[in-house]
Design an enzyme around this catalytic site. Structure first.
Site, mmCIF file in Angstrom:
data_model
loop_
_atom_site.group_PDB
_atom_site.id
_atom_site.type_symbol
_atom_site.label_atom_id
_atom_site.label_comp_id
_atom_site.label_asym_id
_atom_site.label_seq_id
_atom_site.Cartn_x
_atom_site.Cartn_y
_atom_site.Cartn_z
ATOM 1 C CB ILE A 15 -51.070 -49.663 0.055
ATOM 2 C CG1 ILE A 15 -50.343 -48.590 -0.711
ATOM 3 C CG2 ILE A 15 -51.559 -49.123 1.378
ATOM 4 C CD1 ILE A 15 -50.018 -48.942 -2.141
ATOM 5 C CB SER A 37 -51.744 -55.096 11.449
ATOM 6 O OG SER A 37 -52.445 -54.825 10.260
ATOM 7 N NE ARG A 38 -58.563 -55.380 11.805
ATOM 8 C CZ ARG A 38 -59.607 -55.458 11.005
ATOM 9 N NH1 ARG A 38 -60.817 -55.216 11.481
ATOM 10 N NH2 ARG A 38 -59.475 -55.770 9.735
ATOM 11 C CE LYS A 92 -56.714 -43.677 -3.153
ATOM 12 N NZ LYS A 92 -57.025 -45.065 -3.665
ATOM 13 C CG ASP A 170 -59.707 -47.526 -3.526
ATOM 14 O OD1 ASP A 170 -59.453 -47.002 -2.434
ATOM 15 O OD2 ASP A 170 -58.874 -48.215 -4.163
#
Ligand code: NAP
Length: 313
Positions: A15, A37-38, A92, A170
């Site tokens: 997303i 981000s990892r 969300k 989800d």
């Protein structure tokens, strides 16, 4: 016009890449200053950090963050950002539990930062016209059908099957975010059945029955096993005939057949979300509605749990 809001995006998955980056690039209210981000690497040669602690350590000037990680890890990152006085956009669902969202609201109040619990489906084109049309109608019933193929839409997303990952809720919570917006009265769960694969923690399907405060029945059918045509539909029966919202809220059809909006999909929703985030920040307020999350929590509280065949991707 005020200076752009310097924004870092955290959790560079589907997303973040598909919707957040294009919406931010098109919005003069925001300037992307970093990603976090990892895994992966920089976007457009901007600073890139493995976690929020490294972003803070860098001393980079940041006003706000957008959190696009799975829900299970969102609260800790949001709390760290709010402690910096940064405004926070929550993808969300806003958290894995209701209590953690409440603690974030309290933290935002304490620091004076803005907290935005985003519900992207509420920004689908048909939603506000549907709400306006329903406001003075007699409503007889509502039916939600949200059936999609998890293998197509969520490939490799192991987090969705873990505790706190929501499973079929989800996408289902998107439907609930629309229904809680368009129906004129509050409603509550009366019955729920959750189908949980024997090798997973989260449901693959759910059937829910609600009543509103005037006794109107609302039914929801969520299923991740849908092959062939996909369904993201809401039908509200009224004294003037059925109102239909299709394509996840993007396409509205009124009983006389008119279609005042046309489908745009998620691309039509994220610019509206960022406009709202900017407005909330500029006004020095927050926007946190937990109604959709409350209904999902109630389904886990009240629902009958049926063990079904293992899910193997
Ligand atoms: P995703 O593709 O799995 O991306 C999530 C990213 O978060 C991962 O790429 C991962 O990047 C990072 N991450 C941080 N901690 C993680 C952890 N413990 N486990 C797994 N990943 C972790 O998921 P997504 O589809 O973008 O969804 C993210 C959120 O956006 C969800 O809450 C979802 O409901 C919401 N959303 C998704 C869509 C959609 O169409 N996909 C639409 C609207 C909203 P690193 O490994 O690099 O850290």
């Amino acid at each position: 016009m005020s200076a752009p809001i310097r924004l870092a995006v955290i959790g560079m998955g589907k997303i973040a890449h598909d919707q957040h980056l294009p919406a931010i690039a098109a919005d003069p209210d925001f300037q992307l200053v970093a990603t976090v981000s990892r895994h992966g690497g920089p976007v457009d040669d901007l600073p890139f950090f493995p976690n929020i602690e490294a972003l803070i350590e860098s001393g980079l000037a940041v006003d706000a963050v957008a959190l696009c990680t799975p829900p299970q890890v969102r609260r800790a990152i949001a709390a760290t950002a709010l402690a910096q006085g940064w405004h926070v956009f929550l993808e969300k669902p806003p958290g894995a539990t209701l209590a953690e969202v409440v603690t974030l609201e309290e933290a935002a109040r304490a620091t004076g930062a803005s907290l935005f619990a985003s519900w992207h489906s509420r920004y689908a084109k048909g939603v506000e016209p549907a709400r306006a049309w329903l406001a003075d109608r007699r409503i007889d019933s509502a039916t939600v059908t949200w059936r999609e193929d998890v293998r197509v839409w969520h490939p490799g997303q192991e987090w969705i099957w873990a505790a706190g990952g929501f499973g079929v809720f989800d996408p289902g919570i998107n439907a609930l975010s629309i229904v809680t917006r368009i129906l004129p009265r509050p409603f509550f769960l009366t019955e729920a059945a959750l189908d949980v694969p024997s090798n997973r923690q989260a449901p693959i399907a759910a059937r829910l029955q609600f009543r509103d405060t005037a006794g109107v029945a609302i039914a929801a059918d969520f299923d991740f096993r849908q092959e062939g045509p996909q369904h993201w539909d809401i039908v509200v029966e009224t004294d003037r005939g059925p109102l239909r919202l299709a394509d996840g809220g993007a396409t509205l059809t009124l009983p006389d057949g008119s279609v005042p909006t046309a489908a745009e999909g998620l691309h039509g929703e994220y610019p509206g979300l960022y406009a709202r985030f900017a407005a909330v920040i500029r006004a020095g307020t927050s926007d946190v509605d937990v109604a959709p999350l409350r209904h999902v929590a109630d389904a886990f509280l009240l629902g009958h749990r049926n063990l079904v065949e293992p899910f193997v991707e």
